[in-house]
Motif scaffolding. Sequence first.
Motif, PDB file in Angstrom:
ATOM      1  N   SER A  14       2.342   6.591   1.186  1.00 13.56           N
ATOM      2  CA  SER A  14       1.541   5.469   1.681  1.00 13.56           C
ATOM      3  C   SER A  14       0.059   5.769   1.482  1.00 13.56           C
ATOM      4  O   SER A  14      -0.320   6.905   1.213  1.00 13.56           O
ATOM      5  CB  SER A  14       1.844   5.200   3.154  1.00 13.56           C
ATOM      6  OG  SER A  14       1.454   6.301   3.942  1.00 13.56           O
ATOM      7  N   GLY A  15      -0.765   4.748   1.639  1.00 11.81           N
ATOM      8  CA  GLY A  15      -2.200   4.913   1.424  1.00 11.81           C
ATOM      9  C   GLY A  15      -2.547   4.983  -0.057  1.00 11.81           C
ATOM     10  O   GLY A  15      -3.510   5.629  -0.446  1.00 11.81           O
TER      11      GLY A  15
ATOM     12  N   ASN B 238       0.817  -1.205   0.000  1.00 18.12           N
ATOM     13  CA  ASN B 238       0.000   0.000   0.000  1.00 18.12           C
ATOM     14  C   ASN B 238       0.857   1.264   0.000  1.00 18.12           C
ATOM     15  O   ASN B 238       0.401   2.315   0.411  1.00 18.12           O
ATOM     16  CB  ASN B 238      -0.934  -0.009   1.221  1.00 18.12           C
ATOM     17  CG  ASN B 238      -2.024   1.019   1.113  1.00 18.12           C
ATOM     18  OD1 ASN B 238      -2.506   1.320   0.033  1.00 18.12           O
ATOM     19  ND2 ASN B 238      -2.405   1.579   2.249  1.00 18.12           N
ATOM     20  N   SER B 239       2.087   1.131  -0.452  1.00 16.52           N
ATOM     21  CA  SER B 239       2.954   2.310  -0.457  1.00 16.52           C
ATOM     22  C   SER B 239       3.932   2.261  -1.618  1.00 16.52           C
ATOM     23  O   SER B 239       4.087   1.235  -2.276  1.00 16.52           O
ATOM     24  CB  SER B 239       3.717   2.424   0.869  1.00 16.52           C
ATOM     25  OG  SER B 239       4.615   1.353   1.014  1.00 16.52           O
TER      26      SER B 239
ATOM     27  N   GLY C  88      -6.961   3.588   2.652  1.00 14.73           N
ATOM     28  CA  GLY C  88      -6.548   4.421   3.777  1.00 14.73           C
ATOM     29  C   GLY C  88      -6.244   5.840   3.328  1.00 14.73           C
ATOM     30  O   GLY C  88      -6.407   6.214   2.164  1.00 14.73           O
ATOM     31  N   THR C  89      -5.783   6.631   4.253  1.00 15.36           N
ATOM     32  CA  THR C  89      -5.455   8.022   3.978  1.00 15.36           C
ATOM     33  C   THR C  89      -4.085   8.107   3.311  1.00 15.36           C
ATOM     34  O   THR C  89      -3.120   7.541   3.797  1.00 15.36           O
ATOM     35  CB  THR C  89      -5.432   8.840   5.293  1.00 15.36           C
ATOM     36  OG1 THR C  89      -6.686   8.689   5.942  1.00 15.36           O
ATOM     37  CG2 THR C  89      -5.159  10.298   5.015  1.00 15.36           C
ATOM     38  N   MET C  90      -4.033   8.829   2.211  1.00 18.05           N
ATOM     39  CA  MET C  90      -2.755   8.985   1.519  1.00 18.05           C
ATOM     40  C   MET C  90      -1.856   9.914   2.318  1.00 18.05           C
ATOM     41  O   MET C  90      -2.271  10.991   2.734  1.00 18.05           O
ATOM     42  CB  MET C  90      -2.960   9.536   0.118  1.00 18.05           C
ATOM     43  CG  MET C  90      -1.706   9.572  -0.700  1.00 18.05           C
ATOM     44  SD  MET C  90      -2.101  10.161  -2.347  1.00 18.05           S
ATOM     45  CE  MET C  90      -0.685   9.595  -3.205  1.00 18.05           C
ATOM     46  N   GLN C  91      -0.633   9.470   2.548  1.00 13.59           N
ATOM     47  CA  GLN C  91       0.356  10.267   3.271  1.00 13.59           C
ATOM     48  C   GLN C  91       1.649  10.279   2.495  1.00 13.59           C
ATOM     49  O   GLN C  91       1.995   9.300   1.824  1.00 13.59           O
ATOM     50  CB  GLN C  91       0.623   9.686   4.654  1.00 13.59           C
ATOM     51  CG  GLN C  91      -0.531   9.785   5.606  1.00 13.59           C
ATOM     52  CD  GLN C  91      -0.147   9.244   6.974  1.00 13.59           C
ATOM     53  OE1 GLN C  91       0.669   8.328   7.089  1.00 13.59           O
ATOM     54  NE2 GLN C  91      -0.732   9.805   8.008  1.00 13.59           N
TER      55      GLN C  91
END
Length: 182
Positions: free
Chosen positions: A132-133, A101-102, A137-140
């Motif tokens: 990531s994300g 996921n990254s 999930g939340t993109m960071q």
Amino acid sequence: MKLVVTMVMSTLYMTVKPSKPFNPILGETYEGFMCLNNKEKEKEIESVRNGSTVSPAAQIEVFKAYLEQTCHHPPISNFLFEGNMVRIYGNFECVGKNSKNSYNIKNSGPCTVEFLDTKQKIRFQLPDTVMSGILFGTMQLYLNNSMIFHDKENELKAHITFDSDHTDKLKGSIYKFNKAKL
């Protein structure tokens, strides 16, 4: 050294934003300029027109920018920023690695800040970037590992370390080093 580290660190928040195209077309170029204009500088330039001398701060008027994508796989971009007192140049080679996921981006390639009046050069490399994300999930987007700045002429080195726990923590130091051991 402190001012160069501060300048580079202050621009990281602007440069670490995902935007397309992620991989420009080979040979694609960008040229531009930025006028550094503020009220204090305007007053100083006006006083110069009236016969006063120019301070270094008033000499920075236009900053020219040249960028080119020179390699497609791996993506390598060369850049040159020129002002009246400083030249910033180098290249970035971005090598990416996918995980679940990254996306991890290893930034390599030297960057140099050269002061035109003294010929002093400070070299550094950008830290790695982790996005990531990507799927859920939340993109960071955050920086990872470290940045090392070298000023061989003055035997100075700065080491900035980014915390790997996905926070905004960082730590660093500037210290003297022995040129013979480098």
